[in-house]
Motif scaffolding. Structure first.
Motif, PDB file in Angstrom:
ATOM      1  N   THR A 267      46.057  29.891  41.177  1.00  0.00           N
ATOM      2  CA  THR A 267      46.626  31.332  41.310  1.00  0.00           C
ATOM      3  C   THR A 267      45.964  31.939  39.940  1.00  0.00           C
ATOM      4  O   THR A 267      46.416  31.323  38.960  1.00  0.00           O
ATOM      5  CB  THR A 267      48.002  31.093  41.156  1.00  0.00           C
ATOM      6  N   THR A 268      45.604  33.121  40.052  1.00  0.00           N
ATOM      7  CA  THR A 268      44.853  33.779  38.898  1.00  0.00           C
ATOM      8  C   THR A 268      46.190  34.575  38.166  1.00  0.00           C
ATOM      9  O   THR A 268      47.221  34.652  38.849  1.00  0.00           O
ATOM     10  CB  THR A 268      43.840  34.724  39.263  1.00  0.00           C
ATOM     11  N   GLU A 269      45.747  35.233  36.935  1.00  0.00           N
ATOM     12  CA  GLU A 269      46.800  35.848  36.287  1.00  0.00           C
ATOM     13  C   GLU A 269      47.179  37.164  37.109  1.00  0.00           C
ATOM     14  O   GLU A 269      48.480  37.806  37.046  1.00  0.00           O
ATOM     15  CB  GLU A 269      46.437  36.088  35.063  1.00  0.00           C
ATOM     16  N   SER A 270      46.163  37.777  37.796  1.00  0.00           N
ATOM     17  CA  SER A 270      46.407  38.803  38.529  1.00  0.00           C
ATOM     18  C   SER A 270      47.312  38.567  39.805  1.00  0.00           C
ATOM     19  O   SER A 270      47.708  39.332  40.432  1.00  0.00           O
ATOM     20  CB  SER A 270      45.219  39.382  39.111  1.00  0.00           C
ATOM     21  N   GLY A 271      47.413  37.220  40.159  1.00  0.00           N
ATOM     22  CA  GLY A 271      48.239  36.992  41.428  1.00  0.00           C
ATOM     23  C   GLY A 271      47.480  36.582  42.417  1.00  0.00           C
ATOM     24  O   GLY A 271      47.980  36.037  43.687  1.00  0.00           O
ATOM     25  N   SER A 272      45.998  36.719  42.266  1.00  0.00           N
ATOM     26  CA  SER A 272      45.254  36.360  43.512  1.00  0.00           C
ATOM     27  C   SER A 272      45.196  34.800  43.818  1.00  0.00           C
ATOM     28  O   SER A 272      45.330  34.243  42.543  1.00  0.00           O
ATOM     29  CB  SER A 272      43.765  36.904  43.238  1.00  0.00           C
ATOM     30  N   LYS A 273      44.837  34.192  44.966  1.00  0.00           N
ATOM     31  CA  LYS A 273      44.864  33.028  45.006  1.00  0.00           C
ATOM     32  C   LYS A 273      43.741  32.404  45.533  1.00  0.00           C
ATOM     33  O   LYS A 273      42.922  33.061  46.477  1.00  0.00           O
ATOM     34  CB  LYS A 273      45.968  32.534  46.171  1.00  0.00           C
TER      35      LYS A 273
ATOM     36  N   GLY B  59      38.191  37.435  35.306  1.00  0.00           N
ATOM     37  CA  GLY B  59      37.928  37.218  33.914  1.00  0.00           C
ATOM     38  C   GLY B  59      37.815  35.718  33.474  1.00  0.00           C
ATOM     39  O   GLY B  59      37.235  34.929  34.289  1.00  0.00           O
ATOM     40  N   LYS B  60      38.907  35.344  32.425  1.00  0.00           N
ATOM     41  CA  LYS B  60      38.875  33.988  32.232  1.00  0.00           C
ATOM     42  C   LYS B  60      39.401  32.889  33.291  1.00  0.00           C
ATOM     43  O   LYS B  60      39.082  31.829  33.152  1.00  0.00           O
ATOM     44  CB  LYS B  60      39.510  33.817  30.844  1.00  0.00           C
ATOM     45  N   ASP B  61      40.072  33.481  34.297  1.00  0.00           N
ATOM     46  CA  ASP B  61      40.522  32.601  35.334  1.00  0.00           C
ATOM     47  C   ASP B  61      39.270  32.073  36.144  1.00  0.00           C
ATOM     48  O   ASP B  61      39.240  31.133  36.919  1.00  0.00           O
ATOM     49  CB  ASP B  61      41.583  33.469  36.311  1.00  0.00           C
ATOM     50  N   TRP B  62      38.148  32.964  36.251  1.00  0.00           N
ATOM     51  CA  TRP B  62      37.009  32.520  37.095  1.00  0.00           C
ATOM     52  C   TRP B  62      36.353  31.435  36.352  1.00  0.00           C
ATOM     53  O   TRP B  62      35.877  30.558  36.928  1.00  0.00           O
ATOM     54  CB  TRP B  62      35.963  33.750  37.159  1.00  0.00           C
TER      55      TRP B  62
ATOM     56  N   ASP C 141      28.085  37.553  44.428  1.00  0.00           N
ATOM     57  CA  ASP C 141      29.585  37.361  44.408  1.00  0.00           C
ATOM     58  C   ASP C 141      30.225  36.902  43.379  1.00  0.00           C
ATOM     59  O   ASP C 141      31.358  37.194  42.772  1.00  0.00           O
ATOM     60  CB  ASP C 141      29.924  36.434  45.981  1.00  0.00           C
ATOM     61  N   ASP C 142      29.662  36.063  42.731  1.00  0.00           N
ATOM     62  CA  ASP C 142      30.048  35.354  41.398  1.00  0.00           C
ATOM     63  C   ASP C 142      30.304  36.104  40.440  1.00  0.00           C
ATOM     64  O   ASP C 142      31.255  36.420  39.642  1.00  0.00           O
ATOM     65  CB  ASP C 142      29.177  34.109  40.779  1.00  0.00           C
ATOM     66  N   GLU C 143      29.292  37.253  40.124  1.00  0.00           N
ATOM     67  CA  GLU C 143      29.280  38.207  39.262  1.00  0.00           C
ATOM     68  C   GLU C 143      30.627  39.013  39.368  1.00  0.00           C
ATOM     69  O   GLU C 143      31.438  39.512  38.358  1.00  0.00           O
ATOM     70  CB  GLU C 143      27.983  39.120  39.242  1.00  0.00           C
ATOM     71  N   MET C 144      30.950  39.485  40.616  1.00  0.00           N
ATOM     72  CA  MET C 144      31.764  40.372  40.996  1.00  0.00           C
ATOM     73  C   MET C 144      33.224  39.475  40.676  1.00  0.00           C
ATOM     74  O   MET C 144      34.289  40.314  40.081  1.00  0.00           O
ATOM     75  CB  MET C 144      31.907  40.776  42.536  1.00  0.00           C
TER      76      MET C 144
END
Length: 431
Positions: free
Chosen positions: A343-349, A412-415, A403-406
């Motif tokens: 789970t990222t800081e933005s809430g995406s999983k 951000g750092k979660d990636w 896709d990786d760049e997007m």
């Protein structure tokens, strides 16, 4: 929201910017014709005997240029495209919503691509049954004319979409508003041009005219070989394998039509020459290269080689289908396999187990295995029939990098954390 805020200026280029867009716009049509003339019994083989003088003489001969046009083929292609539009309109289909646009709304799409495919297939089989295999060899015989017709359709649509994108209120693609006409024409300026109600030109072209025509062209190749060799019972096992593999792939894509609404082509890219020529010209008339080659170079594989190639294809199909199934379930709020996720800081999983724990694009790995299986039936006497897997490898690596760049911009750092959890990009433990 103001027009400038809704449609911000594109500040970064892909494909090496305007020079790259210009070269690709020229290169794709040239390559489509080159793959035909460079692998054809009409020109003397695959490849034909190389003679610069012969090429120069052909290109300087007005008759050669006139030979690229076939009025019958053009009318047939126009009738085919019209058939696809009419089938979309009259055949029943569900209505599904796509992803949320920047305007806050969701587009509604009518899905009946598989029904269109079945109707086209039924009419084709009925024609062949009634009139024999020679009645459906015209796609092989008029191949160059169909390339030209589809290319003209691609150009007309791209020009119309580019011109239409300047009307007030148009929602532009974030990557297609650079202000450079060459680049924007190629990449696609408007996100969903010529979209009326449940009809959307971009999603329509993605699955119907080119994809279905690819399989019908394969059938025409089988009919051509059957006509030459004395019936369908004499068609080589290699050509049957290519027809079966590619037919399975086309059927799967059409049956799972809702899956395209989360793909980058639909959610992010505008509709320009890149997608129009790719969907309408490149896909049906380049992807059938193996079947077309096997018409004039019949190859009998035998039981063991055939079984190994079938195993390769179904391994790829299994990975492709199960990986996409895991992704689609997860995006729809389901997790029947209890897969782990980050789970990222933005809430995406983001999935970190199952196929998506082995690589960040396992479906691409399945795609590549299938592409290899489509080429193997052609043997090893020419590298040209392996063009598809070579091109597809480059395409998927480029798409993976896009896709990786997007995702890096989005998460951000979660990636970076996610990349440590899932280090492999496409092929587990290799790349």
């Amino acid at each position: 929201m103001s027009a400038s805020a809704l449609n911000p200026r594109t500040t970064t280029y892909e494909f090496l910017g305007p020079p790259g867009a210009f070269l690709i716009s020229l290169g794709v049509p040239i390559c489509t014709y080159a793959l035909y003339f460079g692998c054809s019994e009409q020109t003397g083989g695959c490849p034909p005997p190389l003679a610069v003088s012969r090429i120069s003489a052909a290109l300087s001969d007005p008759a050669w240029w006139k030979g690229l046009w076939d009025t019958q083929a053009a009318l047939m292609y126009l009738a085919w495209y019209t058939f696809c539009v009419v089938a979309w309109a009259i055949l029943p289909g569900d209505h599904v919503q796509g992803t949320t646009l920047r305007t806050g709304v969701k587009k509604t799409y009518k899905i009946n691509a598989f029904s269109t495919f079945l109707l086209a297939l039924g009419l084709t089989v009925g024609t062949i049954t009634r009139y024999g295999p020679q009645s459906f060899t015209f796609l092989y015989e008029k191949f160059v004319g169909f390339i030209t017709a589809s290319l003209i359709m691609s150009i007309v649509q791209a020009v119309a979409c580019y011109a239409s994108s300047f009307r007030p209120g148009a929602l532009l693609a974030l990557g297609g508003n650079s202000g450079n006409p060459i680049y924007d024409f190629y990449i696609g300026r408007e996100l969903n041009p010529f979209s009326f109600g449940a009809f959307d030109l971009k999603t329509f072209n993605e699955l119907r005219p080119g994809l279905i025509l690819w399989f019908l062209t394969d059938i025409s190749m089988v009919c051509e070989q059957a006509t030459r060799r004395g019936g369908f019972s004499q068609v080589t096992d290699s050509l049957w394998l290519v027809l079966f593999f590619q037919g399975l792939y086309v059927s799967d894509a059409l049956y799972n039509e809702p899956g395209i609404f989360t793909q980058m082509d639909i959610t992010t890219d505008g509709f320009g020459f890149m997608l129009s020529v790719g969907d309408l010209c490149w896909l049906p008339f380049v992807y059938c290269l193996q079947a077309r080659y096997l018409v004039f170079t019949p190859i009998e594989l035998g039981v063991v080689p055939s079984a190994l190639i079938v195993l390769c294809n179904f391994a790829g199909y299994y990975i492709f289908r199960t990986a996409n199934g895991e992704k689609n379930d997860f995006r729809n709020g389901k997790n029947p396999k209890n897969l782990e996720f980050f789970t990222t800081e933005s809430g995406s999983k983001l999935l970190t187990s199952g196929w998506w724990g082995l690589s960040r694009h396992p479906n691409y790995f399945g795609d590549l295995l299938m592409a290899l299986a489509w080429s193997l039936p052609t043997g090893y006497t020419t590298p040209i029939t392996y063009f598809y897997i070579t091109y597809f490898t480059v395409l998927l690596i480029h798409r993976q990098r896009r896709d990786d760049e997007m995702c890096e911009k989005k998460y951000g750092k979660d990636w970076k954390k996610y990349q440590k959890l899932v280090p492999y990009r496409i092929i587990p433990y290799v790349y």
